[in-house]
Design a protein around this motif. Structure first.
Motif, PDB file in Angstrom:
ATOM      1  N   ASP A   1       0.842  -1.186   0.000  1.00 22.43           N
ATOM      2  CA  ASP A   1       0.000   0.000   0.000  1.00 22.43           C
ATOM      3  C   ASP A   1       0.882   1.243   0.000  1.00 22.43           C
ATOM      4  OD1 ASP A   1       0.870   0.480   2.633  1.00 22.43           O
ATOM      5  OD2 ASP A   1      -0.806  -0.604   3.488  1.00 22.43           O
ATOM      6  N   LYS A   2       0.299   2.398   0.242  1.00 21.28           N
ATOM      7  CA  LYS A   2       1.044   3.650   0.158  1.00 21.28           C
ATOM      8  C   LYS A   2       2.155   3.749   1.199  1.00 21.28           C
ATOM      9  CE  LYS A   2      -1.134   7.370   1.576  1.00 21.28           C
ATOM     10  NZ  LYS A   2      -2.194   8.393   1.667  1.00 21.28           N
ATOM     11  N   PHE A   3       2.103   2.931   2.244  1.00 21.17           N
ATOM     12  CA  PHE A   3       3.125   2.995   3.283  1.00 21.17           C
ATOM     13  C   PHE A   3       4.236   1.964   3.099  1.00 21.17           C
ATOM     14  CE2 PHE A   3      -0.580   4.853   5.497  1.00 21.17           C
ATOM     15  CZ  PHE A   3      -0.026   6.081   5.807  1.00 21.17           C
ATOM     16  N   GLY A   4       4.041   0.989   2.220  1.00 20.95           N
ATOM     17  CA  GLY A   4       5.087  -0.001   2.005  1.00 20.95           C
ATOM     18  C   GLY A   4       4.555  -1.366   1.652  1.00 20.95           C
ATOM     19  N   ASP A   5       5.486  -2.296   1.454  1.00 18.90           N
ATOM     20  CA  ASP A   5       5.169  -3.681   1.076  1.00 18.90           C
ATOM     21  C   ASP A   5       5.097  -4.531   2.334  1.00 18.90           C
ATOM     22  OD1 ASP A   5       4.931  -6.181  -0.049  1.00 18.90           O
ATOM     23  OD2 ASP A   5       6.617  -5.955  -1.423  1.00 18.90           O
ATOM     24  N   ASN A   6       3.948  -5.197   2.545  1.00 16.22           N
ATOM     25  CA  ASN A   6       3.788  -6.088   3.684  1.00 16.22           C
ATOM     26  C   ASN A   6       4.359  -7.478   3.433  1.00 16.22           C
ATOM     27  OD1 ASN A   6       1.869  -4.693   5.792  1.00 16.22           O
ATOM     28  ND2 ASN A   6       1.074  -4.166   3.770  1.00 16.22           N
ATOM     29  N   GLY A   7       4.773  -7.747   2.201  1.00 14.87           N
ATOM     30  CA  GLY A   7       5.289  -9.064   1.867  1.00 14.87           C
ATOM     31  C   GLY A   7       4.175 -10.087   1.725  1.00 14.87           C
ATOM     32  N   ILE A   8       4.543 -11.359   1.762  1.00  9.97           N
ATOM     33  CA  ILE A   8       3.565 -12.452   1.669  1.00  9.97           C
ATOM     34  C   ILE A   8       2.831 -12.556   2.997  1.00  9.97           C
ATOM     35  CG2 ILE A   8       3.254 -14.936   1.359  1.00  9.97           C
ATOM     36  CD1 ILE A   8       5.740 -14.877  -0.446  1.00  9.97           C
ATOM     37  N   VAL A   9       1.508 -12.410   2.948  1.00  8.15           N
ATOM     38  CA  VAL A   9       0.728 -12.322   4.191  1.00  8.15           C
ATOM     39  C   VAL A   9      -0.379 -13.353   4.294  1.00  8.15           C
ATOM     40  CG1 VAL A   9       1.200  -9.860   4.517  1.00  8.15           C
ATOM     41  CG2 VAL A   9      -0.792 -10.566   3.161  1.00  8.15           C
ATOM     42  N   SER A  10      -0.667 -14.099   3.221  1.00 11.37           N
ATOM     43  CA  SER A  10      -1.784 -15.044   3.284  1.00 11.37           C
ATOM     44  C   SER A  10      -1.502 -16.261   2.419  1.00 11.37           C
ATOM     45  CB  SER A  10      -3.084 -14.377   2.839  1.00 11.37           C
ATOM     46  OG  SER A  10      -4.195 -15.232   3.073  1.00 11.37           O
ATOM     47  N   VAL A  11      -1.966 -17.429   2.887  1.00 17.35           N
ATOM     48  CA  VAL A  11      -1.778 -18.691   2.174  1.00 17.35           C
ATOM     49  C   VAL A  11      -3.074 -19.493   2.253  1.00 17.35           C
ATOM     50  CG1 VAL A  11      -0.466 -20.847   2.029  1.00 17.35           C
ATOM     51  CG2 VAL A  11       0.687 -18.744   2.756  1.00 17.35           C
ATOM     52  N   VAL A  12      -3.486 -20.049   1.115  1.00 17.03           N
ATOM     53  CA  VAL A  12      -4.654 -20.931   1.055  1.00 17.03           C
ATOM     54  C   VAL A  12      -4.269 -22.183   0.277  1.00 17.03           C
ATOM     55  CG1 VAL A  12      -7.027 -21.225   0.272  1.00 17.03           C
ATOM     56  CG2 VAL A  12      -6.275 -19.003   1.137  1.00 17.03           C
ATOM     57  N   ILE A  13      -4.613 -23.344   0.811  1.00 17.67           N
ATOM     58  CA  ILE A  13      -4.390 -24.619   0.128  1.00 17.67           C
ATOM     59  C   ILE A  13      -5.680 -25.421   0.180  1.00 17.67           C
ATOM     60  CG2 ILE A  13      -3.125 -26.802   0.105  1.00 17.67           C
ATOM     61  CD1 ILE A  13      -0.803 -25.377   1.462  1.00 17.67           C
ATOM     62  N   GLY A  14      -6.107 -25.938  -0.976  1.00 12.32           N
ATOM     63  CA  GLY A  14      -7.283 -26.795  -1.032  1.00 12.32           C
ATOM     64  C   GLY A  14      -7.017 -28.025  -1.873  1.00 12.32           C
ATOM     65  N   GLU A  15      -7.587 -29.157  -1.464  1.00 13.47           N
ATOM     66  CA  GLU A  15      -7.428 -30.402  -2.209  1.00 13.47           C
ATOM     67  C   GLU A  15      -8.704 -30.693  -2.988  1.00 13.47           C
ATOM     68  OE1 GLU A  15      -5.870 -34.997  -1.572  1.00 13.47           O
ATOM     69  OE2 GLU A  15      -6.739 -33.914   0.115  1.00 13.47           O
ATOM     70  N   ILE A  16      -8.532 -31.040  -4.254  1.00 16.59           N
ATOM     71  CA  ILE A  16      -9.666 -31.299  -5.139  1.00 16.59           C
ATOM     72  C   ILE A  16     -10.100 -32.758  -5.021  1.00 16.59           C
ATOM     73  CG2 ILE A  16     -10.457 -31.319  -7.532  1.00 16.59           C
ATOM     74  CD1 ILE A  16      -8.297 -29.197  -8.107  1.00 16.59           C
ATOM     75  N   SER A  17     -11.396 -32.968  -4.803  1.00 17.94           N
ATOM     76  CA  SER A  17     -11.981 -34.307  -4.796  1.00 17.94           C
ATOM     77  C   SER A  17     -13.265 -34.239  -5.609  1.00 17.94           C
ATOM     78  CB  SER A  17     -12.260 -34.773  -3.365  1.00 17.94           C
ATOM     79  OG  SER A  17     -12.880 -36.050  -3.365  1.00 17.94           O
ATOM     80  N   GLY A  18     -13.218 -34.781  -6.819  1.00 12.60           N
ATOM     81  CA  GLY A  18     -14.375 -34.686  -7.702  1.00 12.60           C
ATOM     82  C   GLY A  18     -14.621 -33.234  -8.078  1.00 12.60           C
ATOM     83  N   ASP A  19     -15.848 -32.734  -7.813  1.00 16.11           N
ATOM     84  CA  ASP A  19     -16.149 -31.341  -8.131  1.00 16.11           C
ATOM     85  C   ASP A  19     -16.177 -30.473  -6.861  1.00 16.11           C
ATOM     86  OD1 ASP A  19     -18.426 -32.238  -6.915  1.00 16.11           O
ATOM     87  OD2 ASP A  19     -19.801 -31.678  -8.540  1.00 16.11           O
ATOM     88  N   THR A  20     -15.449 -30.936  -5.814  1.00 14.70           N
ATOM     89  CA  THR A  20     -15.418 -30.212  -4.542  1.00 14.70           C
ATOM     90  C   THR A  20     -13.974 -29.905  -4.142  1.00 14.70           C
ATOM     91  OG1 THR A  20     -17.440 -31.295  -3.791  1.00 14.70           O
ATOM     92  CG2 THR A  20     -16.057 -30.293  -2.097  1.00 14.70           C
ATOM     93  N   LEU A  21     -13.768 -28.720  -3.610  1.00 13.15           N
ATOM     94  CA  LEU A  21     -12.464 -28.336  -3.072  1.00 13.15           C
ATOM     95  C   LEU A  21     -12.552 -28.358  -1.547  1.00 13.15           C
ATOM     96  CD1 LEU A  21      -9.594 -27.176  -3.871  1.00 13.15           C
ATOM     97  CD2 LEU A  21     -10.529 -24.948  -3.213  1.00 13.15           C
TER      98      LEU A  21
END
Length: 599
Positions: free
Chosen positions: A484-504
């Motif tokens: 943002d205007k004050f600087g880079d926060n770096g990597i702040v969020s992670v999401v992992i999901g496993e696919i099974s058929g048509d569902t995550l």
């Protein structure tokens, strides 16, 4: 438990280990369960019993596999159904100079013969590490080697290739080169530990002859504690904040009474030089990403006056927050933790006053409050306690202090806006949200193991496990970087999901608390749903597993628009989202704008 905090009484721990273990197991704490295989080149019974105490005390419930005496090589290199069924989360190889088999060589040996022996000895270990990694895919901790108790050639042993000291130092150097080039491999610095303990005291041959212990029994708690430092760092149990008193802690004297000119700091006297070294030691911690704060009973202007002393190493801008007032210090520390969106237990509080230390220790569970008697003792205790043990390091760590200082600027800016949405828009936020890549992977692993509060499942991953997920087509993976205007926060969020058929099925959803209430979680959700639509996924199943620390995200899926499908008595819950009916919810963060411009 105070008895297990550094500095501790080794003899007391060895005598009272069963009673201490019973108390720890009965304290009602929720602990992370880990399976640890100990492959020993000497007797390891007492090492394991001490290691168990220290791990329980830092929130890890260990289960152990122990090799038979001196069978570390056989357990590692040959089929081992028992170890394979144990499925270790971590392997510790406890070898010492007693397990060096290729040296010493006769003084008549040629230099080439010595170097060939060195290569054979290194290969003996490196082949073992490679096989363990291939079979078990978990972190490995390996001792390097302590110096010998005797030197055949005296001082010449250190530089003549025939010397055992030379051989060990060269072997340690090769171990270090291997560690620098391999992820999920960590060296336990037995060389330093034995030297710090004192080689004559460490090498008590009577324990070897009687029990095949490679060091004196009283050194075992020191070894176990040192090993615990590495393990707790791997699993994100490190401290994050160094909260410092001022008077008689960072300088000698009382600034309010003695004035700026009267405090002891600089190089003019022995006392001043000692406090200068304390400041230099504390400032160096910033390079590791440790946050420095002030917690002092003082007038604010006096605190700033002391930090602006011409000889002061630490200055106002080195601290994320400065809390100088006359309120109780435990209350000030809790306020600072809330301001930084960190848990109080992630703090180390440094104060010369034993009464203040006792109050803070009694009022804030989990906070580290080291005891010391002098500036020199302060440095030694902080260093040996290993609160900030480093097993991974990234550019984000080095910039963490500036990130939190920028957060303080954001908080100040918020006060100028009557409408919160206008405030968020005024931050001019830009996010990059994308699939995992090799450059980002080390920071992703680090964040996974450090995030406790905004973490729905609190699953932990090693580098190897994360690499496997990154290469698996059955997973959708996202990491988010916010600036943002004050600087880079770096990597702040992670999401992992496993696919099974048509569902995550969501396996991991976490976010750094330093970007709370910025709608980054909504930007991640929008991107996740878009990725699901590309893969023809119709629904997303979310899981919340309750811990003592993640209560803030108990209803996060509900706020996202998920429907709760199950609620369990232990606080866990499951949730469902229909992808087709979802509408984007982020309206304040620009996401992947460079990719959109290219399109």
């Amino acid at each position: 438990m105070k008895e297990l905090e550094y500095p501790f009484d080794s003899s007391f721990l060895l005598k009272k280990r069963r009673k201490l273990k019973k108390s720890l197991l009965a304290d009602g704490s929720q602990r992370m369960e880990k399976r640890i295989a100990v492959l020993g080149g000497s007797t390891t019974n007492d090492i394991i019993s001490m290691l168990e105490l220290f791990l329980l005390n830092c929130g890890i419930q260990p289960a152990f596999y122990q090799s038979e005496y001196a069978q570390y090589w056989q357990d590692a290199m040959f089929d081992n159904p028992e170890l394979e069924s144990f499925q270790p989360d971590l392997i510790f190889i406890h070898t010492t100079s007693r397990n060096i088999t290729e040296a010493p060589l006769p003084l008549s040996a040629s230099e080439q013969e010595v170097r060939d022996a060195l290569e054979r000895q290194f290969s003996h270990f490196s082949q073992m590490w490679e096989r363990l990694h291939e079979v078990y895919h978990c972190p490995i901790i390996q001792n390097n080697f302590e110096l010998p108790s005797t030197r055949l050639m005296g001082n010449r042993d250190a530089w003549d290739c025939h010397g055992m000291v030379w051989f060990i130092q060269e072997l340690n150097r090769k171990f270090g080169q291997y560690a620098a080039s391999h992820s999920d491999f960590y060296l336990h610095d037995l060389h330093y530990l034995a030297a710090s303990y004192g080689l004559d005291a460490w090498h008590d041959d009577s324990y070897w002859y009687l029990y095949k212990y490679a060091m004196t029994l009283d050194a075992v708690p020191e070894l176990a504690y040192s090993l615990t430092r590495i393990i707790r760092s791997i699993y994100g149990k490190n401290k994050k904040v160094l909260a410092l008193d001022l008077d008689n802690t960072l300088w000698g004297g009382v600034i309010g009474d003695d004035g700026q000119e009267g405090i002891a700091i600089g190089q003019e006297t022995a006392e001043a030089e000692a406090y200068t070294e304390v400041q230099e030691y504390c400032k160096a911690q910033k390079q590791l990403g440790v946050l420095l704060t002030v917690c002092s009973k003082n007038e604010p202007e006096n605190a700033k006056l002391g930090l602006s002393h011409p000889d002061s190493v630490l200055h106002e801008e080195d601290f994320v927050t400065i809390c100088a007032n006359w309120e109780p210090k435990d209350q000030n520390l809790l306020h600072t933790a809330e301001t930084l969106s960190l848990l109080p237990e992630s703090f180390v509080f440094v104060d010369d006053n034993p009464a203040e230390r006792d109050i803070v220790s009694a009022q804030i569970p989990g906070i580290a409050v080291p005891a010391f008697d002098s500036p020199t003792d302060c440095i030694r205790v902080l260093d040996h306690a290993g609160y900030f043990e480093t097993t991974t390091f990234s550019a984000a760590d080095a910039n963490r202090s500036e990130m939190y200082r920028a957060n303080a600027q954001r908080a100040q800016m918020q006060q100028t806006y009557a409408n919160y949405t206008d405030y968020l828009l005024g931050l001019d936020m830009h996010a990059e949200i994308r699939d995992f890549d090799p450059v980002a992977l080390p920071r992703i692993v680090q964040l996974t193991n450090k995030s406790n509060q905004f973490n729905l499942t609190t699953r932990r991953y090693t580098q190897s496990e994360m690499e496997q997920i990154a290469a698996d087509d059955k997973h959708i993976r996202l990491y988010g970087r916010l600036r943002d205007k004050f600087g880079d926060n770096g990597i702040v969020s992670v999401v992992i999901g496993e696919i099974s058929g048509d569902t995550l099925h969501i396996e991991l959803w976490l976010m750094s608390c330093r970007v709370l209430k910025r709608d980054m979680e909504l930007a991640m959700l929008d991107t996740l749903v878009a990725a699901c639509r590309e893969r023809n996924i119709r629904s997303i199943c979310g899981y919340y597993y309750q811990t003592a620390k993640n209560g803030m995200v108990r209803d996060l899926f509900g706020k996202f628009g998920f429907t709760k499908t199950e609620q369990f008595e232990n606080g866990d819950s499951t949730w469902h989202l229909d992808v087709a009916g979802y509408s984007n919810q982020n309206h304040v963060i620009q996401v992947n704008e460079k990719e959109h411009q290219k399109a």
